[in-house]
Scaffold this active site. Structure first.
Site, PDB file in Angstrom:
ATOM      1  N   SER A 155     -45.846  -7.361  -4.319  1.00 10.47           N
ATOM      2  CA  SER A 155     -47.041  -7.001  -5.077  1.00 10.47           C
ATOM      3  C   SER A 155     -46.645  -6.846  -6.546  1.00 10.47           C
ATOM      4  O   SER A 155     -45.568  -6.327  -6.845  1.00 10.47           O
ATOM      5  CB  SER A 155     -47.604  -5.680  -4.548  1.00 10.47           C
ATOM      6  OG  SER A 155     -48.777  -5.337  -5.245  1.00 10.47           O
ATOM      7  N   ASN A 156     -47.506  -7.310  -7.433  1.00  8.84           N
ATOM      8  CA  ASN A 156     -47.282  -7.206  -8.884  1.00  8.84           C
ATOM      9  C   ASN A 156     -46.080  -8.012  -9.360  1.00  8.84           C
ATOM     10  O   ASN A 156     -45.500  -7.702 -10.406  1.00  8.84           O
ATOM     11  CB  ASN A 156     -47.112  -5.729  -9.299  1.00  8.84           C
ATOM     12  CG  ASN A 156     -48.329  -4.891  -8.981  1.00  8.84           C
ATOM     13  OD1 ASN A 156     -49.433  -5.212  -9.409  1.00  8.84           O
ATOM     14  ND2 ASN A 156     -48.158  -3.847  -8.197  1.00  8.84           N
ATOM     15  N   MET A 212     -54.570 -12.773   8.744  1.00  6.23           N
ATOM     16  CA  MET A 212     -54.920 -11.525   8.052  1.00  6.23           C
ATOM     17  C   MET A 212     -56.422 -11.548   7.760  1.00  6.23           C
ATOM     18  O   MET A 212     -56.917 -12.525   7.192  1.00  6.23           O
ATOM     19  CB  MET A 212     -54.149 -11.463   6.725  1.00  6.23           C
ATOM     20  CG  MET A 212     -54.509 -10.285   5.848  1.00  6.23           C
ATOM     21  SD  MET A 212     -53.375 -10.089   4.447  1.00  6.23           S
ATOM     22  CE  MET A 212     -53.927 -11.420   3.375  1.00  6.23           C
ATOM     23  N   LEU A 217     -63.321  -4.616  -7.991  1.00  3.95           N
ATOM     24  CA  LEU A 217     -64.540  -4.080  -8.611  1.00  3.95           C
ATOM     25  C   LEU A 217     -64.214  -3.367  -9.917  1.00  3.95           C
ATOM     26  O   LEU A 217     -65.064  -2.713 -10.518  1.00  3.95           O
ATOM     27  CB  LEU A 217     -65.237  -3.113  -7.635  1.00  3.95           C
ATOM     28  CG  LEU A 217     -65.583  -3.698  -6.264  1.00  3.95           C
ATOM     29  CD1 LEU A 217     -66.124  -2.607  -5.340  1.00  3.95           C
ATOM     30  CD2 LEU A 217     -66.594  -4.830  -6.408  1.00  3.95           C
ATOM     31  N   HIS A 275     -43.835  -2.823  -3.540  1.00  2.00           N
ATOM     32  CA  HIS A 275     -45.030  -2.430  -4.300  1.00  2.00           C
ATOM     33  C   HIS A 275     -44.986  -2.902  -5.754  1.00  2.00           C
ATOM     34  O   HIS A 275     -45.998  -3.342  -6.298  1.00  2.00           O
ATOM     35  CB  HIS A 275     -45.199  -0.904  -4.247  1.00  2.00           C
ATOM     36  CG  HIS A 275     -46.594  -0.449  -4.500  1.00  2.00           C
ATOM     37  ND1 HIS A 275     -47.109   0.717  -4.007  1.00  2.00           N
ATOM     38  CD2 HIS A 275     -47.611  -1.004  -5.199  1.00  2.00           C
ATOM     39  CE1 HIS A 275     -48.359   0.848  -4.387  1.00  2.00           C
ATOM     40  NE2 HIS A 275     -48.683  -0.176  -5.115  1.00  2.00           N
ATOM     41  N   ASP A 288     -55.442  -1.140   3.780  1.00  2.00           N
ATOM     42  CA  ASP A 288     -54.330  -1.248   2.835  1.00  2.00           C
ATOM     43  C   ASP A 288     -53.993   0.135   2.278  1.00  2.00           C
ATOM     44  O   ASP A 288     -54.866   0.822   1.755  1.00  2.00           O
ATOM     45  CB  ASP A 288     -54.747  -2.174   1.682  1.00  2.00           C
ATOM     46  CG  ASP A 288     -53.623  -2.344   0.684  1.00  2.00           C
ATOM     47  OD1 ASP A 288     -52.855  -3.313   0.846  1.00  2.00           O
ATOM     48  OD2 ASP A 288     -53.493  -1.521  -0.240  1.00  2.00           O
ATOM     49  N   THR A 322     -57.448   1.910  -0.171  1.00  2.00           N
ATOM     50  CA  THR A 322     -57.422   3.379  -0.062  1.00  2.00           C
ATOM     51  C   THR A 322     -56.805   4.072  -1.280  1.00  2.00           C
ATOM     52  O   THR A 322     -56.522   5.261  -1.236  1.00  2.00           O
ATOM     53  CB  THR A 322     -56.646   3.824   1.202  1.00  2.00           C
ATOM     54  OG1 THR A 322     -55.271   3.420   1.065  1.00  2.00           O
ATOM     55  CG2 THR A 322     -57.234   3.239   2.460  1.00  2.00           C
ATOM     56  N   TRP A 323     -56.591   3.299  -2.366  1.00  2.00           N
ATOM     57  CA  TRP A 323     -56.000   3.911  -3.573  1.00  2.00           C
ATOM     58  C   TRP A 323     -56.999   4.861  -4.222  1.00  2.00           C
ATOM     59  O   TRP A 323     -58.188   4.551  -4.308  1.00  2.00           O
ATOM     60  CB  TRP A 323     -55.619   2.803  -4.565  1.00  2.00           C
ATOM     61  CG  TRP A 323     -54.872   3.291  -5.774  1.00  2.00           C
ATOM     62  CD1 TRP A 323     -53.961   4.321  -5.827  1.00  2.00           C
ATOM     63  CD2 TRP A 323     -54.959   2.765  -7.108  1.00  2.00           C
ATOM     64  NE1 TRP A 323     -53.479   4.449  -7.110  1.00  2.00           N
ATOM     65  CE2 TRP A 323     -54.067   3.521  -7.920  1.00  2.00           C
ATOM     66  CE3 TRP A 323     -55.683   1.723  -7.695  1.00  2.00           C
ATOM     67  CZ2 TRP A 323     -53.889   3.268  -9.278  1.00  2.00           C
ATOM     68  CZ3 TRP A 323     -55.507   1.472  -9.051  1.00  2.00           C
ATOM     69  CH2 TRP A 323     -54.620   2.237  -9.831  1.00  2.00           C
ATOM     70  N   SER A 342     -63.948   2.141  -1.182  1.00  2.00           N
ATOM     71  CA  SER A 342     -65.102   3.012  -1.361  1.00  2.00           C
ATOM     72  C   SER A 342     -64.996   4.163  -0.379  1.00  2.00           C
ATOM     73  O   SER A 342     -64.609   3.964   0.775  1.00  2.00           O
ATOM     74  CB  SER A 342     -66.413   2.261  -1.130  1.00  2.00           C
ATOM     75  OG  SER A 342     -67.470   3.185  -1.297  1.00  2.00           O
ATOM     76  N   TYR A 400     -49.969   6.371  -2.748  1.00  2.00           N
ATOM     77  CA  TYR A 400     -51.378   6.810  -2.726  1.00  2.00           C
ATOM     78  C   TYR A 400     -51.505   8.224  -2.119  1.00  2.00           C
ATOM     79  O   TYR A 400     -52.597   8.795  -2.119  1.00  2.00           O
ATOM     80  CB  TYR A 400     -52.268   5.852  -1.915  1.00  2.00           C
ATOM     81  CG  TYR A 400     -52.250   4.406  -2.349  1.00  2.00           C
ATOM     82  CD1 TYR A 400     -51.720   4.021  -3.570  1.00  2.00           C
ATOM     83  CD2 TYR A 400     -52.771   3.413  -1.528  1.00  2.00           C
ATOM     84  CE1 TYR A 400     -51.698   2.684  -3.962  1.00  2.00           C
ATOM     85  CE2 TYR A 400     -52.761   2.077  -1.909  1.00  2.00           C
ATOM     86  CZ  TYR A 400     -52.210   1.722  -3.124  1.00  2.00           C
ATOM     87  OH  TYR A 400     -52.193   0.397  -3.491  1.00  2.00           O
ATOM     88  N   GLY A 417     -47.642 -17.940  10.618  1.00  2.00           N
ATOM     89  CA  GLY A 417     -48.433 -18.205  11.830  1.00  2.00           C
ATOM     90  C   GLY A 417     -49.383 -17.073  12.185  1.00  2.00           C
ATOM     91  O   GLY A 417     -50.195 -17.212  13.102  1.00  2.00           O
ATOM     92  N   LYS A 422     -46.533  -0.215   1.709  1.00  2.00           N
ATOM     93  CA  LYS A 422     -45.667  -0.786   0.657  1.00  2.00           C
ATOM     94  C   LYS A 422     -44.400   0.036   0.426  1.00  2.00           C
ATOM     95  O   LYS A 422     -44.436   1.276   0.549  1.00  2.00           O
ATOM     96  CB  LYS A 422     -46.470  -0.875  -0.655  1.00  2.00           C
ATOM     97  CG  LYS A 422     -47.818  -1.564  -0.447  1.00  2.00           C
ATOM     98  CD  LYS A 422     -48.634  -1.742  -1.689  1.00  2.00           C
ATOM     99  CE  LYS A 422     -50.030  -2.235  -1.346  1.00  2.00           C
ATOM    100  NZ  LYS A 422     -51.030  -1.174  -1.142  1.00  2.00           N
TER     101      LYS A 422
HETATM  102  P1  A2P Z   1     -66.882   4.939  -4.406  1.00  2.00           P
HETATM  103  O1  A2P Z   1     -65.579   5.181  -3.668  1.00  2.00           O
HETATM  104  O2  A2P Z   1     -67.570   6.211  -4.797  1.00  2.00           O
HETATM  105  O3  A2P Z   1     -67.794   3.971  -3.683  1.00  2.00           O
HETATM  106  P2  A2P Z   1     -61.811  -1.062  -6.673  1.00  2.00           P
HETATM  107  O4  A2P Z   1     -61.956  -1.450  -5.251  1.00  2.00           O
HETATM  108  O5  A2P Z   1     -61.888  -2.186  -7.630  1.00  2.00           O
HETATM  109  O6  A2P Z   1     -60.592  -0.193  -6.900  1.00  2.00           O
HETATM  110  O7  A2P Z   1     -63.072  -0.162  -7.074  1.00  2.00           O
HETATM  111  C1  A2P Z   1     -63.295   1.070  -6.465  1.00  2.00           C
HETATM  112  C2  A2P Z   1     -64.353   1.785  -7.291  1.00  2.00           C
HETATM  113  O8  A2P Z   1     -65.605   1.103  -7.175  1.00  2.00           O
HETATM  114  C3  A2P Z   1     -64.576   3.177  -6.815  1.00  2.00           C
HETATM  115  O9  A2P Z   1     -64.894   3.957  -7.942  1.00  2.00           O
HETATM  116  C4  A2P Z   1     -65.771   3.033  -5.882  1.00  2.00           C
HETATM  117  O10 A2P Z   1     -66.509   4.249  -5.835  1.00  2.00           O
HETATM  118  C5  A2P Z   1     -66.564   1.963  -6.564  1.00  2.00           C
HETATM  119  N1  A2P Z   1     -67.327   1.126  -5.608  1.00  2.00           N
HETATM  120  C6  A2P Z   1     -66.922   0.663  -4.416  1.00  2.00           C
HETATM  121  N2  A2P Z   1     -67.860  -0.099  -3.842  1.00  2.00           N
HETATM  122  C7  A2P Z   1     -68.903  -0.131  -4.700  1.00  2.00           C
HETATM  123  C8  A2P Z   1     -70.185  -0.743  -4.676  1.00  2.00           C
HETATM  124  N3  A2P Z   1     -70.556  -1.494  -3.652  1.00  2.00           N
HETATM  125  N4  A2P Z   1     -71.004  -0.543  -5.736  1.00  2.00           N
HETATM  126  C9  A2P Z   1     -70.625   0.225  -6.790  1.00  2.00           C
HETATM  127  N5  A2P Z   1     -69.426   0.832  -6.868  1.00  2.00           N
HETATM  128  C10 A2P Z   1     -68.566   0.658  -5.836  1.00  2.00           C
END
Ligand code: A2P
Length: 324
Positions: free
Chosen positions: A165-166, A15, A216, A114, A46, A22-23, A273, A51, A12, A80
């Site tokens: 997770s995992n 999120m 990413l 985790h 997260d 933040t890893w 990021s 971490y 209910g 976690k």
């Molecule tokens: P940075 O912290 O310098 O932005 P994930 O979320 O898959 O773990 O990926 C994180 C990685 O992708 C970090 O190296 C981060 O670097 C980089 N990253 C995060 N956002 C972007 C973005 N919009 N374009 C390119 N690289 C990104």
């Protein structure tokens, strides 16, 4: 455009579909970055004890909450149960209370186991290793007993929701067969090259929300592998020609396309990021829509390629519950 910005959990609660990961950010980096992320508008954060940045995040949250700039109820905080706690049901509450003390919070919104595997730690809390450097696992992991303790945390008000997770379908199903509280969330690696359709379909049918980590491609895993002496070529998801073409088509960045493809599937996503410009960019994914053909094109890139395969934790693959 009407847009779903929250996922409804099976208990209910809601999120935010987009969170802030933040890893692989040091305490110093994360102190600035979490403050920036809150300024930019992220409300779902997260983290995890492994971490090594919960204390720094706690200091930022405490400042924001005590200044009145933000209310606790506006935040969605996930942390976690670390792998060293996962073999000891008696340590579950202790571990969460330690995270809460570090985060300076009375409760978290979501507490996840985790990993399904467990490692042994020394007196300092560091992973114990054999002479050749491989990690010593504890094979006595009992997920059903652990889950009972996780349920107790909800009853005590220390977390609003619990999840995993995992974990694999088989491991989740074992918990679901005997639980009183269903897992609300499964957090897994998920991106164009690792789509795990059976696991996603299972979660849909079981009403478990999915959160995608490494959306990413977690470039930092390369340096973790190197430190562990693991030679492995990792893909650059931002350089995939199909992603580039779709990005150009929408006048958006490659990262925005990768994230949009995930949220458009109703999956939560937690890009990391430490750069404010990229944080903004990653959040700005709700003003465009991928066409069915573009979604299909990205779906077809699945290569069952796992980036976070834990090879940087040499030895954990020997655990009987190792998931991959
Ligand atoms: P940075 O912290 O310098 O932005 P994930 O979320 O898959 O773990 O990926 C994180 C990685 O992708 C970090 O190296 C981060 O670097 C980089 N990253 C995060 N956002 C972007 C973005 N919009 N374009 C390119 N690289 C990104």
């Amino acid at each position: 455009m009407s847009e779903q910005k929250y996922l409804n959990l099976n208990n209910g609660l809601q999120m935010p579909i987009l969170g802030y990961g933040t890893w692989m950010a040091s305490e110093e980096e994360i102190t600035v970055a979490v403050s920036d992320a809150l300024k930019v508008g992220y409300r779902h954060i997260d983290t995890a004890p492994v971490y090594l940045n919960e204390k720094a995040i706690g200091n930022v949250l405490s400042k924001w909450l005590s200044s009145g700039k933000i209310k606790r109820s506006e935040l969605f905080i996930t942390t976690k149960l670390p792998p060293p706690g996962a073999d000891r049901p008696d340590l579950v509450e202790f571990m969460l209370r330690k995270s809460l003390a570090d985060l300076q919070l009375d409760y978290v919104d979501l507490y996840l186991i985790h990993t399904p595997f467990t490692v042994v730690v020394d007196e300092k809390g560091e992973f114990k290793r054999y002479e050749d450097g491989t990690i010593i696992v504890d094979p006595s992991t009992d997920h059903v007993a652990l889950w009972k303790e996780m349920e107790g945390l909800v009853a005590k008000g220390l977390t609003k929701s619990i999840g995993i997770s995992n974990f694999t379908v088989k491991q989740i199903e074992r918990i679901r067969q005997s639980c009183n509280i269903q897992p609300a969330v499964l957090q897994i690696e998920y991106h164009i090259y690792l789509q795990q359709p059976q696991l996603i379909d299972y979660c849909k049918s079981a009403n478990i929300a999915v959160t995608a980590y490494s959306p990413l491609g977690s470039k930092g895993v390369g340096s973790l592998n190197k430190m562990a002496g693991v030679e492995r070529e990792l893909p650059d998801l931002l350089e995939v020609p199909e992603v580039k073409a779709i990005a150009q088509n929408h006048n958006k960045s490659e990262a925005q396309v990768l994230l949009r493809w995930i949220v458009q599937k109703g999956i939560s996503v937690i890009p990391k990021s430490t750069n404010t410009k990229r944080m903004r960019e990653n959040k700005d994914i709700f003003d465009f829509k991928l066409s069915a053909a573009e979604i299909e094109q990205l779906n077809n890139l699945d290569a069952n390629l796992r980036i976070v395969n834990f090879s940087f934790f040499k030895g954990v693959e020997k655990h009987p519950e190792f998931p991959f």
